[in-house]
Scaffold this active site. Structure first.
Site, short mmCIF file in Angstrom:
data_model
loop_
_atom_site.label_atom_id
_atom_site.label_comp_id
_atom_site.label_asym_id
_atom_site.label_seq_id
_atom_site.Cartn_x
_atom_site.Cartn_y
_atom_site.Cartn_z
N GLY A 218 33.49 72.35 99.91
CA GLY A 218 32.60 73.22 99.15
C GLY A 218 31.27 73.55 99.81
N ASP A 219 30.84 72.74 100.77
CA ASP A 219 29.56 72.98 101.44
C ASP A 219 29.65 72.46 102.88
OD1 ASP A 219 26.94 73.76 101.82
OD2 ASP A 219 26.05 72.07 100.75
N LEU A 220 30.72 72.86 103.55
CA LEU A 220 31.02 72.28 104.85
C LEU A 220 30.38 73.06 105.99
CD1 LEU A 220 32.46 69.98 106.26
CD2 LEU A 220 34.47 71.43 106.48
#
Length: 300
Positions: A218-220
């Site tokens: 999700g926030d890579l």
């Protein structure tokens, strides 16, 4: 989210632990992070720190304790490590999503016996069921300080529009309008784009409305990954997730926005999950979501 916290390493008789302390973070943010870490760990594809406990510090915010890792400085920029991470990410996306997620209960919580997984080695855990074929997550999440509603949905395109893009866009539109004032024609610039943007996004996402659900970090971006050494083997690790279950391409979008991975990252990923038609257009929509989030959090 790392920028809003203070970070501490603790050495104890039981080993080393890593602790985040926030003067403002609600327990819901740390709960979502703990659930995300446990979800990633349950797939057994990518290393992620084990969450142990989170709770309130009376009058001073909250804390979150997890497994400690000693990272190799700038290790995630090593091409061979980037390739390993990409392959591991692809395997996580290809794997069946977990049918349940167990994560630590806040030290502040009361709970019922039926919600608890018995494990004598750790604090009690809450067990949350993941419905098959749905998009969302077992709890609402956060991207930085921005909330991410995760109520389960059946149509991925509608889920992304209604739970992701529309809320961020409308928040940015209000912020832009308030900044310019109602007498300036630029005040309505965002609102004039609204229908065109949403319709174009709906068309672009139509082919993947029934996409296989994948667990997403999700926030890579490169700053939310690291590398540890186990023996003579370098292993990638991910942390600070904003997990949800959705379309696998979403995780690739931010990886080329902020501090890109080495150039072989996507090549290695596509060797397991081939690049699909329409990828570039969908990637721009996913990147727009991240850019709107930054606009809303930090300004233009």
């Amino acid at each position: 989210p790392g920028l809003q916290n203070r970070h501490f390493n603790f050495s104890t008789n039981e080993g080393k632990f890593f602790c985040k302390v926030s003067s403002s973070a609600s327990l819901y943010r740390f709960q979502a992070e703990a659930a995300g870490l446990e979800a990633i760990r349950s797939c057994e594809c990518i290393r992620a720190p084990k969450p142990f406990s989170y709770g309130s510090i009376e009058g001073k915010g909250s804390y979150f304790i997890m497994e400690h890792f000693s990272f190799i400085p700038f290790g995630q920029s090593i091409p061979s490590v980037a390739e390993d991470l990409a392959v591991s990410l692809a395997k996580m996306h290809l794997a069946p999503v977990p049918d349940h997620i167990s994560f630590p209960i806040s030290a502040d919580d009361s709970f019922s016996a039926k919600e608890i997984e018995d494990d004598s080695d750790v604090l009690p855990k809450k067990v949350a069921v993941v419905p098959a074929g749905k998009y969302g997550f077992v709890c609402d999440g956060y991207l930085g300080l921005s909330s991410q509603p995760n109520m389960w949905g059946d149509d991925y395109g509608e889920f992304f529009l209604e739970r992701r893009l529309v809320p961020q866009f409308q928040k940015a539109a209000r912020k832009f309008s308030d900044g310019y004032g109602t007498s300036n024609e630029n005040a309505v610039a965002f609102f004039q784009l609204e229908n065109k943007l949403f319709e174009a996004s709906r068309r672009a996402l139509e082919p993947v409305k029934d996409t296989k659900p994948s667990l997403l970090h999700g926030d890579l971006w490169i700053g939310n990954s690291g590398v540890i050494s186990e023996g003579n083997v370098r292993k990638p690790v991910v942390f600070d997730p904003a997990c949800w279950i959705g379309h696998h391409e979403f995780d690739l979008a931010i990886s080329s926005l902020y501090g890109s991975f080495p150039s072989n990252f996507k090549e290695a990923y596509f060797s397991l999950v081939p690049k699909a038609g329409g990828f570039d257009e969908r990637s721009r929509i996913y990147q727009l979501y991240h850019m709107l989030n930054h606009l809303n959090l930090y300004g233009a």
